[in-house]
Design a protein around this motif. Structure first.
Motif, PDB file in Angstrom:
ATOM      1  N   ASN A   1      -8.743  -0.178 -11.412  1.00  0.00           N
ATOM      2  CA  ASN A   1      -8.844  -1.455 -10.703  1.00  0.00           C
ATOM      3  C   ASN A   1      -8.421  -2.567 -11.640  1.00  0.00           C
ATOM      4  O   ASN A   1      -8.796  -2.574 -12.828  1.00  0.00           O
ATOM      5  CB  ASN A   1     -10.274  -1.701 -10.218  1.00  0.00           C
ATOM      6  N   LEU A   2      -7.670  -3.502 -11.100  1.00  0.00           N
ATOM      7  CA  LEU A   2      -7.175  -4.621 -11.909  1.00  0.00           C
ATOM      8  C   LEU A   2      -7.211  -5.884 -11.067  1.00  0.00           C
ATOM      9  O   LEU A   2      -6.841  -5.866  -9.882  1.00  0.00           O
ATOM     10  CB  LEU A   2      -5.748  -4.334 -12.373  1.00  0.00           C
ATOM     11  N   GLU A   3      -7.684  -6.969 -11.657  1.00  0.00           N
ATOM     12  CA  GLU A   3      -7.638  -8.268 -10.985  1.00  0.00           C
ATOM     13  C   GLU A   3      -7.330  -9.346 -12.018  1.00  0.00           C
ATOM     14  O   GLU A   3      -7.672  -9.204 -13.193  1.00  0.00           O
ATOM     15  CB  GLU A   3      -8.937  -8.573 -10.251  1.00  0.00           C
TER      16      GLU A   3
ATOM     17  N   SER B   1       0.853  -1.185   0.000  1.00  0.00           N
ATOM     18  CA  SER B   1       0.000   0.000   0.000  1.00  0.00           C
ATOM     19  C   SER B   1       0.890   1.237   0.000  1.00  0.00           C
ATOM     20  O   SER B   1       1.906   1.280   0.697  1.00  0.00           O
ATOM     21  CB  SER B   1      -0.932   0.018   1.216  1.00  0.00           C
ATOM     22  N   VAL B   2       0.511   2.218  -0.811  1.00  0.00           N
ATOM     23  CA  VAL B   2       1.279   3.455  -0.938  1.00  0.00           C
ATOM     24  C   VAL B   2       0.296   4.625  -0.932  1.00  0.00           C
ATOM     25  O   VAL B   2      -0.697   4.615  -1.662  1.00  0.00           O
ATOM     26  CB  VAL B   2       2.107   3.487  -2.235  1.00  0.00           C
ATOM     27  N   THR B   3       0.564   5.620  -0.105  1.00  0.00           N
ATOM     28  CA  THR B   3      -0.257   6.830  -0.052  1.00  0.00           C
ATOM     29  C   THR B   3       0.663   8.045  -0.104  1.00  0.00           C
ATOM     30  O   THR B   3       1.613   8.142   0.678  1.00  0.00           O
ATOM     31  CB  THR B   3      -1.106   6.885   1.225  1.00  0.00           C
TER      32      THR B   3
ATOM     33  N   THR C   1      -4.898  -8.546  -6.951  1.00  0.00           N
ATOM     34  CA  THR C   1      -5.692  -7.348  -7.231  1.00  0.00           C
ATOM     35  C   THR C   1      -4.845  -6.105  -7.002  1.00  0.00           C
ATOM     36  O   THR C   1      -3.991  -6.078  -6.116  1.00  0.00           O
ATOM     37  CB  THR C   1      -6.938  -7.275  -6.335  1.00  0.00           C
ATOM     38  N   VAL C   2      -5.114  -5.078  -7.805  1.00  0.00           N
ATOM     39  CA  VAL C   2      -4.448  -3.784  -7.677  1.00  0.00           C
ATOM     40  C   VAL C   2      -5.488  -2.693  -7.852  1.00  0.00           C
ATOM     41  O   VAL C   2      -6.322  -2.766  -8.773  1.00  0.00           O
ATOM     42  CB  VAL C   2      -3.330  -3.603  -8.729  1.00  0.00           C
ATOM     43  N   SER C   3      -5.481  -1.696  -6.981  1.00  0.00           N
ATOM     44  CA  SER C   3      -6.381  -0.553  -7.125  1.00  0.00           C
ATOM     45  C   SER C   3      -5.583   0.727  -6.948  1.00  0.00           C
ATOM     46  O   SER C   3      -4.660   0.791  -6.131  1.00  0.00           O
ATOM     47  CB  SER C   3      -7.518  -0.612  -6.103  1.00  0.00           C
ATOM     48  N   SER C   4      -5.945   1.736  -7.729  1.00  0.00           N
ATOM     49  CA  SER C   4      -5.216   3.001  -7.690  1.00  0.00           C
ATOM     50  C   SER C   4      -6.209   4.156  -7.808  1.00  0.00           C
ATOM     51  O   SER C   4      -7.215   4.054  -8.525  1.00  0.00           O
ATOM     52  CB  SER C   4      -4.201   3.071  -8.835  1.00  0.00           C
TER      53      SER C   4
ATOM     54  N   GLN D   1      -2.613  10.516  -3.920  1.00  0.00           N
ATOM     55  CA  GLN D   1      -2.519   9.283  -4.704  1.00  0.00           C
ATOM     56  C   GLN D   1      -2.477   8.092  -3.756  1.00  0.00           C
ATOM     57  O   GLN D   1      -1.759   8.108  -2.748  1.00  0.00           O
ATOM     58  CB  GLN D   1      -1.268   9.297  -5.579  1.00  0.00           C
ATOM     59  N   GLU D   2      -3.283   7.084  -4.057  1.00  0.00           N
ATOM     60  CA  GLU D   2      -3.310   5.854  -3.256  1.00  0.00           C
ATOM     61  C   GLU D   2      -3.165   4.648  -4.168  1.00  0.00           C
ATOM     62  O   GLU D   2      -3.769   4.596  -5.242  1.00  0.00           O
ATOM     63  CB  GLU D   2      -4.611   5.746  -2.464  1.00  0.00           C
ATOM     64  N   LEU D   3      -2.367   3.696  -3.722  1.00  0.00           N
ATOM     65  CA  LEU D   3      -2.141   2.461  -4.481  1.00  0.00           C
ATOM     66  C   LEU D   3      -2.167   1.296  -3.508  1.00  0.00           C
ATOM     67  O   LEU D   3      -1.446   1.312  -2.496  1.00  0.00           O
ATOM     68  CB  LEU D   3      -0.807   2.515  -5.214  1.00  0.00           C
ATOM     69  N   ASN D   4      -2.998   0.301  -3.804  1.00  0.00           N
ATOM     70  CA  ASN D   4      -3.105  -0.879  -2.948  1.00  0.00           C
ATOM     71  C   ASN D   4      -3.106  -2.132  -3.796  1.00  0.00           C
ATOM     72  O   ASN D   4      -3.662  -2.150  -4.907  1.00  0.00           O
ATOM     73  CB  ASN D   4      -4.394  -0.831  -2.112  1.00  0.00           C
ATOM     74  N   GLY D   5      -2.494  -3.177  -3.267  1.00  0.00           N
ATOM     75  CA  GLY D   5      -2.470  -4.451  -3.974  1.00  0.00           C
ATOM     76  C   GLY D   5      -2.204  -5.600  -3.031  1.00  0.00           C
ATOM     77  O   GLY D   5      -1.537  -5.422  -1.992  1.00  0.00           O
ATOM     78  N   ASN D   6      -2.739  -6.771  -3.345  1.00  0.00           N
ATOM     79  CA  ASN D   6      -2.468  -7.961  -2.535  1.00  0.00           C
ATOM     80  C   ASN D   6      -2.768  -9.197  -3.364  1.00  0.00           C
ATOM     81  O   ASN D   6      -3.350  -9.124  -4.448  1.00  0.00           O
ATOM     82  CB  ASN D   6      -3.290  -7.953  -1.240  1.00  0.00           C
TER      83      ASN D   6
END
Length: 315
Positions: free
Chosen positions: A254-256, A201-203, A230-233, A219-224
């Motif tokens: 959003n990407l999965e 996670s990056v903020t 999944t990745v969301s930005s 800007q927010e970026l999350n993935g797991n």
């Protein structure tokens, strides 16, 4: 005047340097002349600046009083030794003869703690910097640099920490912050890795305030990879160009994905309004797109909408 000291004992290694002296700022009294210049790729020209004195015009003479300025500088570095050791075993085989007192292990000292301190003091500005690297249950790095000055524009504070945790996998966490009269910003990020999952996670956020521009950015970026990768930005931007143009921009992604399919969707929304030559104008844009892909089929969709308006000309 300067002094230097250093030491080494069973607990630590350290060194210190101190300097006090005087700085001659007479060069600030020399008048500057800058000729008229044409800006590249434009027809705009900058006016000529003649006999401009930094000492007089910037107000330095009002609080410095004299061009002869004293200063103090101090630098200190220290390494605190770690009594722990890393043991590396060495297998030793002697078939035909026996060697007495043969070491079976190599002992390597563990990393200790490192600190560094710097300071500079004068009538105009005071600078301080502290840096540390600590090896304990976690590995932690830290730094702080700041200034104080009679001039607000020269004051700032920049601070950061980073830690590496080795319990139940690896986890790296980092935090940064910056504050100044014209800008503020923050950054936080976390990366973790275990046998079953990877997560990040990056903020990042920033705010700028200068005479011609006010801006906010996030800007927010999350993935797991818990159940599926999944990745969301998301990105948000608000700006104001001295009231001649104001607007916002929002972007989502959003990407999965699995071995059987791949899916991505994104959306962007923006608006702007302002005035030029006494005419009010405004505009909006809205777009959406998505794609789904598997071994048997592909589906995609795109949507785009826009509108603009200038008073007295068109809608």
């Amino acid at each position: 005047h300067q002094n230097f000291s250093a030491g080494n004992n069973e607990n630590s290694i350290e060194a210190h340097i101190g300097i006090n002296g005087e700085a001659n700022l007479d060069f600030l009294n020399i008048p500057l002349t800058i000729p008229e210049m044409t800006l590249p790729y434009t027809t705009l020209t900058t006016p000529q600046v003649k006999d401009f004195s930094l000492w007089e015009k910037m107000g330095l003479k009002d609080f410095l009083k004299t061009t002869k300025q004293s200063f103090d500088l101090s630098v200190k570095a220290q390494y605190k030794k770690n009594k722990d050791e890393h043991i590396i075993p060495i297998p030793f085989y002697a078939k035909d003869f026996q060697v007495l007192s043969t070491p079976n292990d190599i002992f390597i000292p563990a990393m200790g703690n490192i600190t560094y301190d710097f300071s500079f003091k004068s009538v105009l500005i005071t600078l301080n910097t502290n840096v540390g690297l600590y090896n304990q249950s976690d590995i932690v790095a830290y730094f702080l640099t700041s200034s104080s000055s009679v001039t607000d524009a020269l004051q700032y504070k920049l601070e950061g920490t980073s830690s590496l945790t080795r319990k139940r996998g690896l986890k790296l966490a980092t935090a940064l912050s910056l504050s100044n009269k014209f800008m503020e910003g923050n950054h936080d990020s976390t990366f973790s890795l275990t046998k079953k999952n990877m997560e990040a996670s990056v903020t990042t956020s920033a705010e700028v305030q200068i005479p011609i521009l006010r801006m906010k950015f996030k800007q927010e970026l999350n993935g797991n990879t818990k159940s599926k990768p999944t990745v969301s930005s998301s990105i948000e931007l608000m700006y104001d160009l001295n009231s001649t143009a104001t607007g916002t921009i929002n972007h989502q992604l959003n990407l999965e994905s699995l071995t059987s399919y791949f899916y991505i969707e994104s959306s962007t929304k923006g608006d702007i309004k302002g005035s030029v030559l006494s005419l009010e104008y405004s505009g909006t844009i809205d777009s959406e797109a998505s794609t789904y892909l598997n071994s048997k089929s592909t589906r995609s969709s795109v949507k785009l909408q826009g509108a603009s308006k200038v008073d007295g000309i068109w809608n």
